[in-house]
Design a protein around this motif. Structure first.
Motif, mmCIF file in Angstrom:
data_model
loop_
_atom_site.group_PDB
_atom_site.id
_atom_site.type_symbol
_atom_site.label_atom_id
_atom_site.label_comp_id
_atom_site.label_asym_id
_atom_site.label_seq_id
_atom_site.Cartn_x
_atom_site.Cartn_y
_atom_site.Cartn_z
ATOM 1 N N ASP A 201 -5.733 18.513 4.474
ATOM 2 C CA ASP A 201 -6.350 17.233 4.828
ATOM 3 C C ASP A 201 -5.312 16.472 5.646
ATOM 4 O O ASP A 201 -4.439 15.795 5.101
ATOM 5 C CB ASP A 201 -6.734 16.456 3.572
ATOM 6 N N SER A 313 -7.216 12.944 -3.285
ATOM 7 C CA SER A 313 -7.113 14.400 -3.133
ATOM 8 C C SER A 313 -8.292 15.143 -3.752
ATOM 9 O O SER A 313 -8.336 16.380 -3.699
ATOM 10 C CB SER A 313 -5.815 14.897 -3.773
ATOM 11 N N LEU A 316 -10.244 17.562 -1.459
ATOM 12 C CA LEU A 316 -9.387 18.673 -1.036
ATOM 13 C C LEU A 316 -9.163 19.646 -2.192
ATOM 14 O O LEU A 316 -9.197 20.869 -1.998
ATOM 15 C CB LEU A 316 -8.050 18.138 -0.530
#
Length: 568
Positions: A201, A313, A316
Motif C-alpha cells: 500500500d 492496515s 492490506l
C-alpha cells in the motif's frame, strides 16, 4: 436447668442460626501461570476487602489456604480486593487491586491471576537475589514481544517489521523495501532468511512480507489491538513503546506517550531513527496499535514521531492473507551472518599515521566504475582523509607552539555502536563521470571559432544495478546487499548542478581474501542500462593481500588462524 446453662444454649443457638443464615458466598482463588505455562497456586497470600464510599463497612483481611483459595461471606454490593504485599515469582512482582461485585447471595468465585495483575519485572543481581530496583511495564513485556519483531533489510537500507500472522506474514513500511530485488528478514543476530513481498500500500507506506517461521522456532505472532467493551485500543496520554533496530543495533526498546490521536495517525513524543521504520507501536497492554513511520523535527532538532494507525492496515492485511493462502511457504534456508567481534581501533590509527597510505592497493579497475575494497582501515581513511591531511599540515606548522589536534576524534570506542568497526569488507562500486557528447562538440567548436573552449557538461557513465562476486566460479552470497544514493555537484556548462545516482555497497567476510582461498576471484558489476551484460574484472593478488593484511591484528585478537583452501 440452671440459668447459666440456659443462657449458653441460647447463645449457641443464636450463633448457629447466624452461621446458617450467613454461609460463605464468595471464593477468591489466587494462581499464577509460570513461564512454562504451568498454573501455580499461591498459598498464605494476604489480601484486604474494602467497600468504597461505605465507612460503616469494616475492612476484611483474608489469607488463602494451601490450595490458593479463601472463602468469605459478603453482603450484596461493590467491593475492592487488594493485595497486601506483592508476590515475587520468577523475577516478577505481582500485585492486585481488583473490583468485586456481589450481586446475589449464591456462590461467586473471583480469580486473581496474571490476567488481572499488575506485573513488574524484578531485576536480579549477580548473586541471583531480587533487587529492590524496578523496571517499567514496557521492559517487562519486552523479552517476550521482541521475538515478534524482526529487522527488514532492503538494498536502500534497513528497517523494522513485526509478525502478525502464523503463516509468517510481516508488516513493515513500504519505503524500507523500495527498489529492492532481494528482501531479507533477520530474527536475531544469527538468524536471517529471504522474504517474499506479498502486498503493498504505497499511499499508506505499508508492505506485507512473508517468511518461513520454521527458521526461528521462538518467533511470536503479535496481537493487533481491537476496541472492546467500549474501550478504544489507545488513549491520548497513554504510555506506549516500540521495538526497533536503529544504527545496526538489534531490537532496542524505546518508550514515550501518545501526544495526539489523528484520524489516520498517532502522534507521540517517542523518539526513533530510520532503522525503526516499520516497527510496531505497542499500547500499555503490549498490543500493536500502530506502525512507526516518520519523524517531524523542528529546527532545534526536537520533534514528534508519526505512527500510522494499525486500523489503516486492515485492508492490506486482509489482501495479504488472501494472497498468502494461495502460495507456498518461502524457504527456511539461513543466510550468512555478520561475524562476531569489533575491528581494533589501534590498527586503524597505526595505518593512518603512516607517512604513505597505500591507497592504490584497495582499488580495482572496472569500466565505468570505481571499485574500492573498503576494510575498516580504508573506510576511515576515505571518510577522514582531507581532515587528517589538513591536521598533519597544521601540526607541522604549529609544532613549536605546542598546538596539537586529535586526528582520531571520531574514532573512539563508541564507533562500534554505529556499526563502523565491523570485521567485514565492503566492496563499493561507484559510477564514474564523463562529459556528454554534445558538450564535447560544443567545446571543440567554440575553441576553433573564438579560441575559447566551453566547459563540459558532466554526467554519470552508468547507474549501478547489482554486483556479483565469484570464487573459483562459485558465487559468494554477500552478508549484506545495499545501494546508497550519491549526489555530487557536476559541471553543467557555465554552472554546477546536483546529479544523483546509486553506488553499490556489498559486504563480504574478510576470510574470503585469505591466501589460497580463491585461486580466481571475479567481480561482475551490472548497470541499470544493461542488466544482462556485466562488466567483469579479476580481483588481483595485490588487493587480496592488502585486505588480508589489514585484518592481521583482528585475527590475532580473536584467535583466528589462517584460512586457506576453504570454499565459500
Amino acid at each position: 436447668m440452671s440459668k447459666t446453662k440456659s443462657v449458653l444454649l441460647l447463645f449457641f443457638a443464636f450463633a448457629f442460626h447466624a452461621f446458617a443464615q450467613s454461609p460463605d458466598n464468595v471464593t477468591i482463588k489466587v494462581a499464577i501461570v509460570d513461564q512454562a505455562l504451568n498454573l501455580k497456586n499461591v498459598p498464605k497470600f494476604v489480601f484486604t476487602v474494602r467497600k468504597p464510599n461505605d465507612p460503616a463497612f469494616a475492612e476484611r483481611r483474608v489469607s488463602t489456604a494451601f490450595d490458593g483459595t479463601a472463602a468469605l461471606s459478603l453482603p450484596q454490593g461493590d467491593y475492592v480486593v487488594k493485595s497486601e504485599r506483592p508476590v515475587v515469582f520468577e523475577n516478577r512482582s505481582f500485585t492486585w487491586e481488583v473490583p468485586l461485585t456481589v450481586a446475589t447471595a449464591s456462590g461467586f468465585t473471583l480469580e486473581l491471576s496474571n490476567d488481572n495483575a499488575s506485573i513488574v519485572a524484578v531485576p536480579v543481581n549477580s548473586n541471583g537475589q531480587a533487587s529492590p530496583r524496578r523496571v517499567s511495564e514496557a521492559a517487562e513485556l519486552f523479552p517476550t514481544l521482541r521475538n515478534g519483531v524482526v529487522t527488514v533489510e532492503g538494498v536502500l537500507g534497513a528497517g523494522t517489521g513485526f509478525i502478525f500472522d502464523k503463516r509468517g506474514l510481516v508488516l513493515t513500511n513500504q519505503h524500507v523495501i523500495s527498489e529492492t530485488t532481494e528482501i531479507r528478514v533477520r530474527f536475531d543476530r544469527n538468524t536471517a532468511v529471504k522474504a517474499r513481498l506479498v502486498a503493498v500500500d504505497v499511499e499508506r507506506d505499508l508492505a506485507v512480507l512473508q517468511v518461513n517461521l520454521e527458521a526461528f522456532p521462538a518467533s511470536l505472532v503479535l496481537k493487533i489491538a481491537e476496541a472492546r467493551s467500549g474501550e478504544p485500543p489507545l488513549f491520548e496520554g497513554e504510555n506506549v513503546f516500540t521495538i526497533g533496530s536503529p544504527l545496526h543495533q538489534e531490537k532496542i526498546l524505546t518508550a514515550g506517550i501518545v501526544s495526539k490521536l489523528e484520524e489516520r495517525a498517532i502522534i507521540s513524543d517517542i523518539s526513533f531513527s530510520a532503522g525503526n521504520s516499520g516497527g510496531p507501536l505497542f499500547n500499555a497492554l503490549g498490543e500493536v496499535v500502530g506502525v512507526t513511520t516518520f519523524n517531524v523535527k523542528g529546527k532545534d532538532g526536537t520533534g514528534l514521531a508519526g505512527i500510522v494507525r494499525i486500523e489503516e492496515s486492515a485492508a492490506l492485511i486482509a489482501k495479504a492473507r488472501e494472497v498468502a493462502a494461495t502460495k507456498g511457504t518461502p524457504s527456511a534456508e539461513l543466510l550468512p551472518n555478520i561475524p562476531e567481534g569489533i575491528f581494533p581501533v589501534e590498527t586503524i590509527k597505526t595505518a593512518l599515521s603512516a607517512k604513505d597510505f597505500p591507497t592504490k592497493q584497495y582499488l580495482s579497475d572496472v569500466k565505468d566504475y570505481q571499485i574500492k575494497f573498503m576494510t575498516p582501515v580504508y573506510k576511515f581513511y576515505a571518510i577522514e582523509k582531507d581532515r587528517i591531511d589538513s591536521l598533519k599540515i597544521r601540526d607541522k606548522r604549529n609544532k613549536q607552539k605546542g598546538v596539537s589536534a586529535d586526528m582520531f576524534r571520531d574514532l573512539r570506542y563508541w564507533s562500534e555502536y554505529a556499526g563502523e568497526l565491523l570485521p567485514v569488507v565492503d566492496i563499493l562500486a561507484l559510477p564514474e563521470t564523463t562529459p556528454t557528447g554534445k558538450s564535447m562538440l560544443l567545446s571543440a567548436a567554440t575553441n576553433l571559432t573564438i579560441g575559447y573552449s566551453t566547459p563540459f557538461d558532466l554526467k554519470y557513465k552508468a547507474d549501478f544495478a547489482e554486483m556479483r562476486l565469484t570464487c573459483d566460479g562459485a558465487e559468494v552470497t554477500p552478508l549484506r546487499r545495499s545501494k546508497t544514493e550519491i549526489n555530487r555537484d557536476l559541471q553543467n556548462y557555465y554552472k554546477t548542478r546536483k546529479r544523483y545516482t546509486y553506488a553499490g555497497v556489498y559486504t563480504y567476510p574478510y576470510e574470503l581474501f585469505a591466501p589460497g582461498r580463491c585461486r580466481e576471484m571475479k567481480l561482475q558489476v551490472f548497470s541499470e542500462e544493461n542488466i544482462e551484460q556485466p562488466i567483469t574484472t579479476i580481483v588481483t593478488d595485490v588487493v587480496k593481500n592488502r585486505v588480508w593484511t589489514d585484518f592481521a591484528d583482528f585475527r590475532n585478537q580473536v584467535g583466528v588462524t589462517r584460512i586457506a583452501g576453504r570454499k565459500p
